[in-house]
Write an enzyme that holds these catalytic residues in place. Structure first.
Site, mmCIF file in Angstrom:
data_model
loop_
_atom_site.group_PDB
_atom_site.id
_atom_site.type_symbol
_atom_site.label_atom_id
_atom_site.label_comp_id
_atom_site.label_asym_id
_atom_site.label_seq_id
_atom_site.Cartn_x
_atom_site.Cartn_y
_atom_site.Cartn_z
ATOM 1 C CB VAL A 73 76.666 3.668 5.236
ATOM 2 C CG1 VAL A 73 77.911 4.485 4.940
ATOM 3 C CG2 VAL A 73 77.040 2.282 5.721
ATOM 4 C CB THR A 77 64.903 -4.687 4.410
ATOM 5 O OG1 THR A 77 64.683 -4.222 5.747
ATOM 6 C CG2 THR A 77 64.550 -6.159 4.341
ATOM 7 C CB THR A 115 70.826 -1.168 13.033
ATOM 8 O OG1 THR A 115 70.555 -0.040 13.842
ATOM 9 C CG2 THR A 115 70.358 -2.421 13.746
ATOM 10 C CB ALA A 146 63.514 7.843 19.624
ATOM 11 C CD GLU A 147 63.710 9.486 12.402
ATOM 12 O OE1 GLU A 147 62.894 10.266 11.878
ATOM 13 O OE2 GLU A 147 64.184 8.498 11.818
ATOM 14 C CG PHE A 208 62.468 -6.797 24.096
ATOM 15 C CD1 PHE A 208 62.623 -7.866 23.225
ATOM 16 C CD2 PHE A 208 62.762 -6.994 25.440
ATOM 17 C CE1 PHE A 208 63.055 -9.105 23.663
ATOM 18 C CE2 PHE A 208 63.183 -8.240 25.895
ATOM 19 C CZ PHE A 208 63.338 -9.292 25.016
ATOM 20 C CG LEU A 209 61.777 -0.228 22.460
ATOM 21 C CD1 LEU A 209 62.732 0.775 21.831
ATOM 22 C CD2 LEU A 209 61.078 0.403 23.666
ATOM 23 C CB CYS A 258 64.764 1.373 13.782
ATOM 24 S SG CYS A 258 66.133 2.472 13.466
HETATM 25 C C1 UDX Z 1 63.270 3.684 17.495
HETATM 26 C C2 UDX Z 1 63.827 3.361 18.884
HETATM 27 O O1 UDX Z 1 62.960 3.914 19.879
HETATM 28 C C3 UDX Z 1 65.243 3.914 19.031
HETATM 29 O O2 UDX Z 1 65.796 3.494 20.279
HETATM 30 C C4 UDX Z 1 66.109 3.372 17.891
HETATM 31 O O3 UDX Z 1 67.417 3.929 17.976
HETATM 32 C C5 UDX Z 1 65.489 3.705 16.555
HETATM 33 O O4 UDX Z 1 64.150 3.196 16.486
HETATM 34 P P1 UDX Z 1 62.183 5.812 16.327
HETATM 35 O O5 UDX Z 1 61.881 4.872 15.205
HETATM 36 O O6 UDX Z 1 62.784 7.128 16.010
HETATM 37 O O7 UDX Z 1 63.152 5.104 17.388
HETATM 38 O O8 UDX Z 1 60.810 6.136 17.090
HETATM 39 P P2 UDX Z 1 59.970 5.505 18.311
HETATM 40 O O9 UDX Z 1 59.669 6.591 19.252
HETATM 41 O O10 UDX Z 1 60.610 4.307 18.866
HETATM 42 O O11 UDX Z 1 58.601 5.102 17.594
HETATM 43 C C6 UDX Z 1 58.536 4.099 16.590
HETATM 44 C C7 UDX Z 1 57.117 3.940 16.121
HETATM 45 O O12 UDX Z 1 56.302 3.351 17.141
HETATM 46 C C8 UDX Z 1 56.423 5.248 15.738
HETATM 47 O O13 UDX Z 1 55.647 5.050 14.594
HETATM 48 C C9 UDX Z 1 55.556 5.538 16.936
HETATM 49 O O14 UDX Z 1 54.450 6.356 16.628
HETATM 50 C C10 UDX Z 1 55.145 4.146 17.344
HETATM 51 N N1 UDX Z 1 54.757 4.029 18.761
HETATM 52 C C11 UDX Z 1 55.663 4.258 19.743
HETATM 53 C C12 UDX Z 1 53.459 3.661 19.076
HETATM 54 O O15 UDX Z 1 52.628 3.449 18.184
HETATM 55 N N2 UDX Z 1 53.109 3.547 20.386
HETATM 56 C C13 UDX Z 1 54.001 3.768 21.395
HETATM 57 O O16 UDX Z 1 53.607 3.627 22.581
HETATM 58 C C14 UDX Z 1 55.312 4.139 21.071
#
Ligand code: UDX
Length: 456
Positions: A73, A77, A115, A146-147, A208-209, A258
């Protein structure tokens, strides 16, 4: 709520029953037009539906029949009350847990797929055991897909993480879930941890991402001020195997359901643990992201001779990234909101995002009603239509089709001088300049013809 396991290209020998209280959503899942766009999803649903994959509104029956129940579900926030703007709203989770507790007659493994903040499993376990009449083992099994690449991510995950209680029944539940994944995921990629480590790992992975994106976006500002090129810097830095090359693409700012939500969740967690400095550290990732969006808009305003009022801007892309129709936290929303504030005329084209979604996002962001928003915003059926009579093109999403547009033809119908603001660095900037465009690109040496009297 989803009973059994995520969709996989392989067909494991268990039925997967997806249940939801929304009649329209389930009807869409049972129709030819699925309610979400995700490359490859159609194929899997059409292959498996009616064989080992079923969609139903019979929530109680789904709960009774399942051995393993995945709860997927929404955990947005919180908008009001304690922790508003930072903490996760667990209302839907708690409602789902109460429903499971009231219906389940035989022992169930209940899996957190959404999450959630750490300690949720413990809280949910208390609800289930307090209100239920059977045994429940609550596991944390965060989703890392990731989407846009969800189907491959599901089929070939870097890892599957399962957190459970370290008692006998908890460990048996972990083993049961691991056996399900082992049908298509190599055992060495299935990690088992205690429940708190698993819950925290999901928040940390997303933080971290996002932090990498904010770091390279911070570098993009330095590049523009110094004459360095952010892609060259990213390449040089990313070739260090300790750093790695992924997630170093400078952009107009990260979006998606996310990153921001999970960081804010982590920030709230740190604050509630009295770790104010740690909270501040993670919060700066979101602040840098907000700054990047504002920086992009400032470049547009200053570039267009210090005003965009009444000027037509073609905004190409509204989704938060390519290959999805999802707009949650998309940078385009904030860019548009600011352009409306500046009284620009914005013409939006996105290949996948539905018109209703754009209106909803913009009315929410601007707090204006739709008629007011429509004074400033037009939705277009193609990039060419959006660019007709435009002063500037702004690329907000990196859709592949934007790379191959006929920019010479587009320019013929634009106001001169014609501007391109590439928020994703996906276009051939030299070729555009040769055509006569004035080009701004994130983190690239600034175009001498662009007004840069103010440092952004
Ligand atoms: C993210 C995580 O990657 C995934 O592991 C988690 O389960 C859900 O959240 P998602 O949000 O679908 O996935 O997309 P992601 O590819 O991570 O990109 C997130 C955002 O960062 C996007 O707006 C993308 O354009 C941006 N992005 C990504 C950048 O601006 N630069 C990059 O180098 C990578």
């Amino acid at each position: 709520m989803c009973c059994w396991t995520p969709l996989s290209l392989s067909l494991p020998p268990y039925p997967l029953q997806i249940v939801d209280i929304s009649v329209s959503r389930i009807a869409a899942w049972n129709s030819d037009v699925l309610p979400i766009y995700e490359p490859g999803l159609d194929k899997v649903v059409k292959t498996c539906r009616g064989k080992n994959l079923f969609f139903s509104t019979e929530v109680d029956q789904g709960i009774r029949d399942a051995d393993i129940i995945f709860v997927a579900v929404n955990t947005p926030t919180k908008k009001v009350g304690l922790g508003a703007g930072r903490a996760a709203d667990l209302t839907y989770w708690e409602l789902a847990a109460r429903r499971i507790a009231s219906v389940a007659e035989t022992p169930k493994v209940v899996v957190e797929k959404s999450t959630v903040p750490i300690n949720t499993a413990e809280a949910i376990s208390a609800v289930l055991h307090g209100a239920g009449k059977t045994r429940f083992d609550v596991l944390s099994n965060p989703e890392f897909l990731a989407e846009g690449t969800a189907m491959t991510d599901l089929d070939k995950p870097d890892r599957v993480l399962i957190g459970g209680n370290m008692n006998e029944s908890g460990m048996a539940a972990v083993a049961k879930l691991a056996d399900v994944y082992a049908h298509w995921v190599p055992r060495e990629r299935i990690l088992t941890t205690n429940v708190w480590s698993s819950e925290l790992s999901k928040l940390v992975a997303n933080s971290f991402l996002a932090q990498r994106v904010s770091s390279i976006n911070a570098v993009s500002a330095i590049c523009e001020a110094s004459g360095a090129d952010v892609d060259e810097v990213a390449r040089a830095v990313g070739m260090d195997s300790r750093i790695g090359s992924k997630f170093l693409k400078a952009s107009v700012g990260f979006g998606g359901s996310c990153f921001q939500k999970d960081i804010l969740n982590l920030v709230y967690l740190c604050q509630s643990m009295g770790l104010a400095d740690v909270a501040e550290y993670f919060h700066s990732v979101v602040m840098m992201n907000d700054r990047q969006k504002e920086r992009f808009v400032s470049r547009m305003i200053h570039g267009l001779f210090n005003t965009v009022t009444g000027k037509r801007i073609a905004l190409l892309g509204f989704a938060f990234k390519k290959d999805t129709g999802d707009t949650r936290e998309s940078a385009s929303i904030e860019i548009c909101r600011r352009l409306i504030e500046e009284r620009a005329s914005v013409c939006i084209y996105d290949p996948k995002v539905e018109a209703d979604q754009i209106w909803m996002d913009l009315t929410t962001a601007t707090k204006l009603d739709k008629t007011e928003v429509q004074k400033y915003v037009t939705l277009c059926d193609s990039a060419y239509e959006a660019a007709l009579g435009a002063h500037a093109l702004a690329i907000a999403t990196e859709w592949d089709e934007f790379k191959t547009l006929d920019y010479a033809k587009i320019q013929e119908d634009m106001v001169k001088p014609s501007f391109v603001f590439d928020g994703r660095n996906v276009l051939d900037h030299d070729a555009l300049r040769a055509l006569g465009y004035i080009v701004y690109a994130i983190g690239k040496p600034l175009d001498p013809k662009l007004n840069t009297s103010i440092n952004c």
